[in-house]
Scaffold this motif. Structure first.
Motif, PDB file in Angstrom:
ATOM      1  N   ALA A 170       0.845  -1.200   0.000  1.00  0.00           N
ATOM      2  CA  ALA A 170       0.000   0.000   0.000  1.00  0.00           C
ATOM      3  C   ALA A 170       0.883   1.253   0.000  1.00  0.00           C
ATOM      4  CB  ALA A 170      -0.923  -0.005   1.211  1.00  0.00           C
ATOM      5  N   GLY A 171       1.949   1.215   0.817  1.00  0.00           N
ATOM      6  CA  GLY A 171       2.857   2.354   0.875  1.00  0.00           C
ATOM      7  C   GLY A 171       3.506   2.626  -0.479  1.00  0.00           C
ATOM      8  N   ILE A 172       3.888   1.565  -1.142  1.00  0.00           N
ATOM      9  CA  ILE A 172       4.540   1.728  -2.443  1.00  0.00           C
ATOM     10  C   ILE A 172       3.552   2.226  -3.490  1.00  0.00           C
ATOM     11  CG2 ILE A 172       5.538   0.402  -4.352  1.00  0.00           C
ATOM     12  CD1 ILE A 172       7.170  -1.088  -2.230  1.00  0.00           C
ATOM     13  N   ALA A 173       2.339   1.663  -3.450  1.00  0.00           N
ATOM     14  CA  ALA A 173       1.315   2.114  -4.393  1.00  0.00           C
ATOM     15  C   ALA A 173       1.079   3.613  -4.229  1.00  0.00           C
ATOM     16  CB  ALA A 173       0.023   1.334  -4.164  1.00  0.00           C
ATOM     17  N   GLU A 174       1.099   4.054  -2.987  1.00  0.00           N
ATOM     18  CA  GLU A 174       0.877   5.471  -2.731  1.00  0.00           C
ATOM     19  C   GLU A 174       2.006   6.314  -3.321  1.00  0.00           C
ATOM     20  OE1 GLU A 174      -0.334   6.133   1.341  1.00  0.00           O
ATOM     21  OE2 GLU A 174       0.372   8.215   1.127  1.00  0.00           O
ATOM     22  N   LYS A 175       3.244   5.854  -3.101  1.00  0.00           N
ATOM     23  CA  LYS A 175       4.393   6.572  -3.668  1.00  0.00           C
ATOM     24  C   LYS A 175       4.325   6.610  -5.187  1.00  0.00           C
ATOM     25  CE  LYS A 175       7.981   6.167  -0.186  1.00  0.00           C
ATOM     26  NZ  LYS A 175       7.582   5.049   0.689  1.00  0.00           N
ATOM     27  N   GLU A 176       3.796   5.539  -5.755  1.00  0.00           N
ATOM     28  CA  GLU A 176       3.717   5.450  -7.213  1.00  0.00           C
ATOM     29  C   GLU A 176       2.465   6.139  -7.747  1.00  0.00           C
ATOM     30  OE1 GLU A 176       5.792   3.973  -9.537  1.00  0.00           O
ATOM     31  OE2 GLU A 176       7.283   3.786  -7.953  1.00  0.00           O
ATOM     32  N   LYS A 177       1.674   6.698  -6.825  1.00  0.00           N
ATOM     33  CA  LYS A 177       0.407   7.330  -7.188  1.00  0.00           C
ATOM     34  C   LYS A 177      -0.502   6.364  -7.957  1.00  0.00           C
ATOM     35  CE  LYS A 177       1.974  12.118  -7.172  1.00  0.00           C
ATOM     36  NZ  LYS A 177       2.505  11.882  -5.837  1.00  0.00           N
ATOM     37  N   ILE A 178      -0.553   5.142  -7.459  1.00  0.00           N
ATOM     38  CA  ILE A 178      -1.425   4.132  -8.048  1.00  0.00           C
ATOM     39  C   ILE A 178      -2.587   3.934  -7.087  1.00  0.00           C
ATOM     40  CG2 ILE A 178      -1.629   1.702  -8.702  1.00  0.00           C
ATOM     41  CD1 ILE A 178       0.318   3.109 -10.492  1.00  0.00           C
ATOM     42  N   ALA A 179      -3.800   4.133  -7.602  1.00  0.00           N
ATOM     43  CA  ALA A 179      -4.968   3.898  -6.743  1.00  0.00           C
ATOM     44  C   ALA A 179      -5.332   2.423  -6.800  1.00  0.00           C
ATOM     45  CB  ALA A 179      -6.139   4.742  -7.234  1.00  0.00           C
ATOM     46  N   ILE A 180      -5.357   1.819  -5.657  1.00  0.00           N
ATOM     47  CA  ILE A 180      -5.653   0.388  -5.610  1.00  0.00           C
ATOM     48  C   ILE A 180      -6.440   0.057  -4.345  1.00  0.00           C
ATOM     49  CG2 ILE A 180      -3.337  -0.046  -4.646  1.00  0.00           C
ATOM     50  CD1 ILE A 180      -3.430  -2.778  -6.141  1.00  0.00           C
ATOM     51  N   GLU A 181      -7.463  -0.744  -4.504  1.00  0.00           N
ATOM     52  CA  GLU A 181      -8.315  -1.110  -3.366  1.00  0.00           C
ATOM     53  C   GLU A 181      -7.547  -1.944  -2.348  1.00  0.00           C
ATOM     54  OE1 GLU A 181     -12.752  -1.623  -5.337  1.00  0.00           O
ATOM     55  OE2 GLU A 181     -11.668  -3.362  -4.601  1.00  0.00           O
ATOM     56  N   PRO A 182      -7.853  -1.768  -1.075  1.00  0.00           N
ATOM     57  CA  PRO A 182      -7.212  -2.621  -0.059  1.00  0.00           C
ATOM     58  C   PRO A 182      -7.438  -4.113  -0.336  1.00  0.00           C
ATOM     59  CG  PRO A 182      -8.383  -0.818   0.997  1.00  0.00           C
ATOM     60  CD  PRO A 182      -8.701  -0.731  -0.469  1.00  0.00           C
ATOM     61  N   ALA A 183      -8.623  -4.437  -0.845  1.00  0.00           N
ATOM     62  CA  ALA A 183      -8.916  -5.854  -1.121  1.00  0.00           C
ATOM     63  C   ALA A 183      -7.947  -6.394  -2.175  1.00  0.00           C
ATOM     64  CB  ALA A 183     -10.344  -6.008  -1.608  1.00  0.00           C
ATOM     65  N   ALA A 184      -7.632  -5.548  -3.158  1.00  0.00           N
ATOM     66  CA  ALA A 184      -6.710  -5.966  -4.216  1.00  0.00           C
ATOM     67  C   ALA A 184      -5.325  -6.199  -3.627  1.00  0.00           C
ATOM     68  CB  ALA A 184      -6.650  -4.899  -5.310  1.00  0.00           C
ATOM     69  N   LEU A 185      -4.923  -5.292  -2.732  1.00  0.00           N
ATOM     70  CA  LEU A 185      -3.606  -5.439  -2.109  1.00  0.00           C
ATOM     71  C   LEU A 185      -3.529  -6.710  -1.279  1.00  0.00           C
ATOM     72  CD1 LEU A 185      -2.928  -1.763  -1.050  1.00  0.00           C
ATOM     73  CD2 LEU A 185      -1.652  -3.092  -2.728  1.00  0.00           C
ATOM     74  N   SER A 186      -4.616  -7.014  -0.571  1.00  0.00           N
ATOM     75  CA  SER A 186      -4.481  -8.200   0.271  1.00  0.00           C
ATOM     76  C   SER A 186      -4.520  -9.471  -0.571  1.00  0.00           C
ATOM     77  CB  SER A 186      -5.428  -8.190   1.458  1.00  0.00           C
ATOM     78  OG  SER A 186      -6.677  -8.405   1.177  1.00  0.00           O
ATOM     79  N   LEU A 187      -5.200  -9.440  -1.711  1.00  0.00           N
ATOM     80  CA  LEU A 187      -5.141 -10.597  -2.617  1.00  0.00           C
ATOM     81  C   LEU A 187      -3.719 -10.804  -3.134  1.00  0.00           C
ATOM     82  CD1 LEU A 187      -8.361 -10.109  -4.763  1.00  0.00           C
ATOM     83  CD2 LEU A 187      -7.843 -12.071  -3.331  1.00  0.00           C
ATOM     84  N   ILE A 188      -3.086  -9.691  -3.506  1.00  0.00           N
ATOM     85  CA  ILE A 188      -1.712  -9.776  -4.006  1.00  0.00           C
ATOM     86  C   ILE A 188      -0.781 -10.281  -2.911  1.00  0.00           C
ATOM     87  CG2 ILE A 188       0.271  -8.395  -4.758  1.00  0.00           C
ATOM     88  CD1 ILE A 188      -1.670  -6.661  -6.331  1.00  0.00           C
ATOM     89  N   ALA A 189      -0.953  -9.720  -1.709  1.00  0.00           N
ATOM     90  CA  ALA A 189      -0.077 -10.112  -0.604  1.00  0.00           C
ATOM     91  C   ALA A 189      -0.228 -11.600  -0.319  1.00  0.00           C
ATOM     92  CB  ALA A 189      -0.412  -9.293   0.643  1.00  0.00           C
ATOM     93  N   ARG A 190      -1.468 -12.086  -0.380  1.00  0.00           N
ATOM     94  CA  ARG A 190      -1.670 -13.492  -0.083  1.00  0.00           C
ATOM     95  C   ARG A 190      -1.052 -14.371  -1.173  1.00  0.00           C
ATOM     96  NH1 ARG A 190      -7.141 -13.929   2.543  1.00  0.00           N
ATOM     97  NH2 ARG A 190      -7.631 -12.931   0.592  1.00  0.00           N
TER      98      ARG A 190
END
Ligand code: ZN
Length: 596
Positions: A219-239
């Motif tokens: 999430a922190g990196i997405a923010e730095k990259e100015k990429i809007a991404i849902e938390p659900a998407a991030l947790s799917l990726i993390a898993r």
């Protein structure tokens, strides 16, 4: 290793003007490299390691040799480089005379180490240089004082790959290391490192990054990259990354690329799910509930709708297995975590569902799904294979558990009447477990079907791998697509038997392929695998074989008189593809036709 393109890119101070996909002509750099941490503040999820190192540096008791171990992608090489910097940093003003746990990142040694061009820090990959001669070179080098730094640092990656001789050579130096020399070893397989070597190192176990921690990092990196991404998407990726920061970042990269040019402004969980071929966990639970309730028609409709929304049949089978595992664990050890996020609505539903199911029913579901998974994996057309497996499971849900059947037989409830083979029509869940149980004594016939099945499955064989193709299929079934592709395109198989594979990697094969494969196989088959590399020989790769088979087919067809005549009549014509006559029929039959 060319890393000249990433000077001082600590997470805390990313160089300006590095936005990917921006108007600037800056070439896009993959996130995993761009955000490789340059100091310990940027290292994710390894607090214990950092704390120990911090204490050691503070007290001046710095080991001569470090052993970093952990699964791939948790940051071993990164940590090794940070240690090298910590040992040699001279501070922004060049006046620092002692090691520091917080390297400045701007002095010449810090920068040169990050760019892998520092003369006193040498990196070696033991996977490709395993012999005593390679080690001799290092031992020779340790005799001389560092050229420019405080310490000569030797980083040896995948150190377990060293030959016995090489280890022995190294041992002498490790016993009495010169004061100006430090070793940093990294390995994914600590058990293959001789104890004599281990005992002379300070050992650090790098942990798999927890899903929540990884999601927050992404999430922190997405923010730095100015990429809007849902938390659900991030947790799917993390898993999906299974504890590896590197894999997490690669998947995030993939999601961004996937999303690029999309009109929707935010990367959604749904699109990531589609990218990963995953099904919605809540809907998997719906499907499981219907199956276990014997509502076969509804279950098949649910499955079709999952399939239509992009879920891979194989992944659905896997998810059902994971669901079964989760429910079973909840039953035997309340509070268990796993497939469903603790605290989520799905988890709560799963717990309720677990309360209604018996452990025998769950273990039977597990066995049937496992068998189904293998069938789906091997099927030319996975969809109907998955449907058949689901029908079996849904039908079995109507039967009493095997133990009760056995008991009823033992108690002399009469011989079996004529076998009743036709399953009762799947009638929207009319039949309940209670009814089925009540019917059991008069209907022991199904035992014939159930018994042998469970007999063969009592000792679920570890996944059987008879060919490289099996291995590819297994990798695909585990969603290890990159590994699957590498197996198909970069591997010349020399020999394969249970627990052992030898192959010759081609020039495109990543150097970690053998290790990655060994780890993956161990995880998947629960057996130890010995992966060895050959320098010559081996069969053509699967990709080559496919091309060759295709060519042979075209050649054969071109020899047929009729085709010959056509080719002669139309100079320049070529055979583009060869299709079997019956193929169109098979293909045109929609796989889901009979689900309604
Ligand atoms: Zn520095």
């Amino acid at each position: 290793m060319d890393e000249r393109d990433e000077p001082r890119l600590g997470l805390d101070n990313p160089a300006p003007g590095e936005r990917p996909n921006s108007a600037a002509p800056e070439p896009y750099r993959v996130l995993a490299r761009k955000y490789r941490p340059s100091d310990f503040t940027g290292l994710v999820g390894q607090e214990a390691l950092v704390r120990t190192l911090r204490n050691a540096f503070a007290s001046g008791r710095i080991a001569h040799a470090f052993m970093l171990t952990g699964v791939r992608g948790v940051g071993k090489t990164t940590t090794a480089r940070i240690i090298a910097r910590a040992l040699n940093c001279i501070g922004p003003d060049g006046k620092r005379t002692t090691p520091t746990i917080d390297p400045c990142g701007v002095c010449e040694p810090c920068r040169a180490i990050a760019e892998s061009r520092f003369v006193d820090v040498q990196e070696m990959d033991a996977a490709s240089r395993t012999g005593i001669d390679d080690i001799r070179e290092i031992i020779e080098g340790t005799r001389y004082a560092p050229a420019a730094a405080r310490y000569k640092v030797y980083i040896i990656d995948e150190v377990h790959m060293l030959s016995k001789q090489a280890f022995n050579g190294l041992l002498k130096t490790l016993e009495e290391p010169p004061a100006h020399v430090k070793f940093v070893f990294a390995t994914t397989e600590i058990r293959k490192v001789p104890v004599t070597v281990l005992s002379r190192c300070q050992r650090f176990d790098l942990r798999r990054i927890e899903t929540g921690v990884l999601a927050a990092h992404l999430a922190g990196i997405a923010e730095k990259e100015k990429i809007a991404i849902e938390p659900a998407a991030l947790s799917l990726i993390a898993r999906a990354a299974e504890g590896s920061v590197r894999d997490g970042l690669s998947l995030l990269d993939q999601a961004i690329a996937h999303h690029f040019g999309d009109s929707v402004s935010e990367i959604t969980g749904e699109s990531v799910r589609a990218m990963l071929g995953l099904a919605d966990r809540g809907r998997v639970l719906d499907l499981f509930e219907k199956l276990m309730g014997g509502e076969i028609a509804l279950a098949l409709a649910e499955f079709k709708s999952l399939y239509d929304s992009g879920a891979d049949p194989l992944v659905v089978m896997q998810d059902l297995l994971e669901t079964t595992h989760f429910l079973t664990r909840v039953k035997v050890a309340p509070g268990a975590e796993g497939f469903f996020d603790g605290g989520s609505a799905e988890a709560a539903r799963a717990v309720t569902m677990a309360g209604k199911l018996t452990v025998p029913a769950l273990t039977r579901a597990w066995q049937m799904l496992l068998k189904g998974l293998l069938e789906v994996r091997d099927a030319a057309n996975p969809y109907p294979a998955a449907e058949m497996a689901l029908v079996r499971l849904g039908y079995a849900a109507d039967l009493p558990p095997v133990d009760r059947l056995v008991r009823s037989l033992r108690d002399g409830e009469g011989a079996a009447p004529a076998p009743q083979t036709a399953p009762r029509p799947p009638s929207g869940g009319a039949s309940s477990r209670a009814q089925a149980t009540a019917l059991a004594p008069e209907q022991p016939a199904p035992l014939r079907e159930t018994a042998p099945q469970s007999a063969t499955m009592l000792s679920p064989p570890a996944v059987e791998i008879r060919s490289l193709e099996d291995m590819v299929a297994l990798a695909k079934s585990k969603s290890a697509r990159i590994l699957a592709t590498q197996l198909e395109t970069n591997v010349h198989l020399v020999s394969l038997e249970r627990g052992r594979i030898q192959f010759r990697p081609n020039a495109q094969a990543p150097k970690t392929l053998a290790t990655d494969l060994a780890n993956a196989l161990r995880d998947w088959t629960r057996e130890r695998w010995i992966v060895t590399l050959a320098s010559e020989g081996g069969a053509p790769t699967i990709a080559e074989q496919r091309i060759a088979a295709d060519r042979a087919r075209k050649d054969a067809v071109s020899q047929e008189p009729f085709v010959r005549a056509v080719l002669d009549a139309f100079p320049g014509a070529e055979i583009v593809a060869v299709r079997d006559r019956e193929e169109p029929d098979v293909v045109s039959m929609p796989p889901d036709e009979e689900s309604n």
